[in-house]
Scaffold this motif. Structure first.
Motif, PDB file in Angstrom:
ATOM      1  N   THR A   1       0.772  -1.330  -0.093  1.00 34.23           N
ATOM      2  CA  THR A   1       0.031   0.083   0.156  1.00 34.23           C
ATOM      3  C   THR A   1       0.877   1.145  -0.139  1.00 34.23           C
ATOM      4  N   ALA A   2       1.878   1.183   0.785  1.00 27.73           N
ATOM      5  CA  ALA A   2       2.695   2.497   0.770  1.00 27.73           C
ATOM      6  C   ALA A   2       3.539   2.433  -0.515  1.00 27.73           C
ATOM      7  N   ARG A   3       3.995   1.714  -1.347  1.00 26.39           N
ATOM      8  CA  ARG A   3       4.470   1.509  -2.410  1.00 26.39           C
ATOM      9  C   ARG A   3       3.536   2.062  -3.516  1.00 26.39           C
ATOM     10  N   SER A   4       2.154   1.840  -3.279  1.00 29.57           N
ATOM     11  CA  SER A   4       1.092   2.182  -4.492  1.00 29.57           C
ATOM     12  C   SER A   4       1.114   3.606  -4.014  1.00 29.57           C
ATOM     13  N   GLU A   5       1.221   4.142  -3.011  1.00 33.40           N
ATOM     14  CA  GLU A   5       1.093   5.840  -2.530  1.00 33.40           C
ATOM     15  C   GLU A   5       2.153   6.385  -3.311  1.00 33.40           C
ATOM     16  N   LEU A   6       3.161   5.756  -3.113  1.00 32.75           N
ATOM     17  CA  LEU A   6       4.522   6.365  -3.564  1.00 32.75           C
ATOM     18  C   LEU A   6       4.501   6.507  -4.885  1.00 32.75           C
ATOM     19  N   ALA A   7       4.186   5.359  -5.645  1.00 31.39           N
ATOM     20  CA  ALA A   7       3.911   5.417  -7.092  1.00 31.39           C
ATOM     21  C   ALA A   7       2.975   6.538  -7.595  1.00 31.39           C
ATOM     22  N   MET A   8       1.809   6.756  -6.816  1.00 30.25           N
ATOM     23  CA  MET A   8       0.950   7.617  -7.168  1.00 30.25           C
ATOM     24  C   MET A   8       1.420   9.072  -7.262  1.00 30.25           C
ATOM     25  N   ILE A   9       2.384   9.241  -6.121  1.00 30.23           N
ATOM     26  CA  ILE A   9       3.079  10.554  -6.037  1.00 30.23           C
ATOM     27  C   ILE A   9       4.013  10.793  -6.990  1.00 30.23           C
TER      28      ILE A   9
END
Length: 223
Positions: free
Chosen positions: A122-130
């Motif tokens: 989930t954290a990597r997904s948020e980072l990818a979105m940023i």
């Protein structure tokens, strides 16, 4: 069949027509082909989704982040299983032609750099979105020939914040702060991190990772 297939995948075309290409070769070759096609598909869908999002925002419509998050989840999955294929796509000349390609390349590089980290999915997904929105303003700002590179980057950053805020993006405050932090090199402060204690990673570190990926793609783009 192996040589024509390998050449075809590197050709600057948008559509592939294949007829029983996987009926030859051993299991290893077939698996490699399928992984390559999966990487191409995930990359292409991310570019199309981002281009659609840019068009929607340009038309003054609400930003629908979920339509970009799904392709990003696919890219994270591909990066876990065959990161070298994604990295190869980033370096293809035809994937250096637009703002959407640059933003997807930045995201792919960020995902690959964090592949061995302890960040949750989930954290990597948020980072990818940023990462995919960090320089969103590039799609809406026309470069001025007499403008310095630093001034232009700051204009991109400010336009990114304005567009994201207008489009009511998820976590707009965090995304906007990271945009400014990355593009102006003014890293997010500890106080800002404290205001978002529920965020899954240190925002200063995230900004640095994205800045490295952003700079690398620009440096490897043909002039």
């Amino acid at each position: 069949a192996r040589v024509p297939f390998s050449v075809a995948l590197c050709a600057p075309v948008s559509i592939f027509l294949m007829d029983e290409i996987f009926s030859v070769g051993d299991a290893r070759f077939q698996r490699k082909c399928l992984n390559r096609l999966r990487a191409l598909r995930s990359y292409a869908i991310a570019v199309i989704a981002l281009e659609d999002l840019i068009h929607r925002v340009d038309q003054g419509k609400r930003l629908r982040a979920v339509e970009v998050k799904r392709p990003l989840q696919d890219l994270i999955g591909v990066a876990r299983e065959c990161p070298e294929l994604l990295m190869a796509l980033v370096h293809l000349k035809r994937h250096k032609t637009s703002v959407a390609h640059h933003l997807v390349n930045t995201t792919v590089l960020t995902i690959c750099m964090t592949r061995r980290s302890e960040l949750a999915r989930t954290a990597r997904s948020e980072l990818a979105m940023i990462a995919i929105l960090h320089c969103f303003g590039r799609a809406f700002v026309a470069p001025d020939g007499g403008e310095s590179a630093q001034s232009l980057e700051q204009r991109y950053a400010l336009e990114s914040v304005r567009k994201l805020a207008t489009a009511a993006a998820m976590n707009t405050r965090t995304l906007g702060r990271l945009v400014v932090a990355n593009e102006t090199r003014m890293w997010a402060s500890r106080r800002a991190d404290a205001e978002n204690a529920d965020y899954p990673f240190d925002t200063g570190t995230a900004a640095r990772l994205i800045a490295v990926a952003h700079a690398y793609d620009l440096l490897t783009t043909p002039r």
